[in-house]
Write a protein that holds these residues in place. Structure first.
Motif, PDB file in Angstrom:
ATOM      1  N   LYS A   1       0.980  -1.356   0.206  1.00  0.00           N
ATOM      2  CA  LYS A   1       0.130   0.058   0.024  1.00  0.00           C
ATOM      3  C   LYS A   1       0.766   1.292   0.104  1.00  0.00           C
TER       4      LYS A   1
ATOM      5  N   VAL B   1      -7.514   6.002   7.084  1.00  0.00           N
ATOM      6  CA  VAL B   1      -8.448   5.756   6.073  1.00  0.00           C
ATOM      7  C   VAL B   1      -8.862   4.182   6.174  1.00  0.00           C
ATOM      8  N   ASP B   2      -8.017   3.483   7.006  1.00  0.00           N
ATOM      9  CA  ASP B   2      -8.547   2.092   7.259  1.00  0.00           C
ATOM     10  C   ASP B   2      -9.398   1.992   8.119  1.00  0.00           C
TER      11      ASP B   2
ATOM     12  N   GLN C   1     -11.723   4.265   8.480  1.00  0.00           N
ATOM     13  CA  GLN C   1     -12.968   4.700   7.591  1.00  0.00           C
ATOM     14  C   GLN C   1     -13.527   3.649   6.789  1.00  0.00           C
ATOM     15  N   GLU C   2     -12.614   2.847   6.294  1.00  0.00           N
ATOM     16  CA  GLU C   2     -13.126   1.734   5.629  1.00  0.00           C
ATOM     17  C   GLU C   2     -13.454   0.686   6.096  1.00  0.00           C
ATOM     18  N   GLY C   3     -13.298   0.660   7.362  1.00  0.00           N
ATOM     19  CA  GLY C   3     -13.749  -0.615   8.336  1.00  0.00           C
ATOM     20  C   GLY C   3     -12.813  -1.782   8.303  1.00  0.00           C
ATOM     21  N   VAL C   4     -11.531  -1.488   8.121  1.00  0.00           N
ATOM     22  CA  VAL C   4     -10.401  -2.436   7.924  1.00  0.00           C
ATOM     23  C   VAL C   4     -10.096  -2.978   9.456  1.00  0.00           C
TER      24      VAL C   4
ATOM     25  N   SER D   1     -11.852  11.273  10.932  1.00  0.00           N
ATOM     26  CA  SER D   1     -11.796  11.336   9.496  1.00  0.00           C
ATOM     27  C   SER D   1     -10.331  11.473   9.182  1.00  0.00           C
TER      28      SER D   1
END
Length: 277
Positions: A37, A100-101, A103-106, A189
């Motif tokens: 990534k 970001v992870d 926010q994406e539910g990772v 965020s």
């Protein structure tokens, strides 16, 4: 005689699967994911661009102005703060990736998977450590191009002193990165995360002895400038390069580093609890 479906299927296929990745294998898979990534995002490229832009923006316009008010080699003087800003870039990247992870539910998906809670954290730490090493190497290359050189042993710390300075910035850089990773976990965020990490480092960097000597600041702010963390770390690095670093000169940097590790621990615990909800 009635033949059931179970009689026609090999016994081995009826047993539950026993193969499962060990925690070490899980850590390796997640670390590889993180590094890929980082590579796809172009962060390795920005690891070189960041210190190069800093050198262009500050070294070229300020070297003559500083030479008029202080008898210092500005390339030698600027090296610690360029290295420190390289570490700050890694911290900013770490916080953004964690946010970001999140926010994406990772993080939540990792939480419900059959793996120890520490594995995702250790994978992120390993990814950030690799990026930190790359950023410090790029920062060092930038400083060498700019004109910085280790002070010869007969006048300073030599290569050993320069290596100690790099270890100091790596130590504070890892503490800052873990702290930023924790901020990314608890932030709502990615935009909020970038502000929480970028503004403090930018303000402290400008109000430090990293770019100009202390006596060039107004008297009313010199106390803050002298004792804030970036000034203390850059001073310890210059002392190491000059071969005069001792416990008294190193102690403030150590306490600031331990303080960052403590803040990082609190943020990481809060972030882990947030993912578990």
């Amino acid at each position: 005689m009635t033949v059931t479906a179970a009689d026609t299927v090999p016994a081995a296929t009826l047993e539950p699967p026993t193969g499962r990745l060990s925690p070490l294998q899980q850590w390796w898979v997640l670390t590889t994911r993180g590094l890929l990534k980082v590579f796809r995002n172009g962060e390795f490229i920005f690891a070189f661009v960041s210190p190069a832009l800093l050198a262009i923006c500050f070294y070229l316009p300020l070297r003559e102005a500083v030479a008029q008010v202080a008898t210092i080699d500005y390339a030698q003087y600027l090296m610690p703060v360029i290295m420190l800003q390289s570490a700050a870039f890694v911290a900013s990247s770490a916080s953004m990736r964690a946010a970001v992870d999140g926010q994406e539910g990772v993080h939540t998906r990792f939480r419900v998977m059959p793996m120890p809670t520490a594995v995702p954290f250790l994978a992120r730490a390993a990814t950030n450590f690799v990026l930190l090493l790359v950023a410090l190497a790029c920062g060092l290359i930038t400083c060498l191009i700019m004109g910085w050189r280790p002070v010869p042993e007969e006048y300073g710390g030599g290569v050993t002193g320069a290596a100690i300075a790099v270890l100091l910035v790596a130590m504070i850089g890892m503490a800052l990165t873990l702290c930023a990773d924790g901020i990314g976990l608890v932030a709502k965020s990615p935009e909020a995360t970038s502000q929480l990490v970028a503004f403090p480092t930018l303000i402290l960097g400008m109000l430090s002895t990293g770019f100009i000597p202390l006596n060039q600041f107004p008297e009313w702010i010199q106390g803050f400038v002298e004792y804030q963390p970036i000034s203390q770390v850059t001073k310890a690095m210059r002392d190491a390069i000059g071969g005069i670093l001792d416990w008294q000169r190193f102690e403030p940097t150590l306490w600031w580093t331990l303080g960052l590790f403590a803040v990082a621990a609190v943020l990481l615990v809060l972030g882990t609890r947030k993912a578990a909800r």
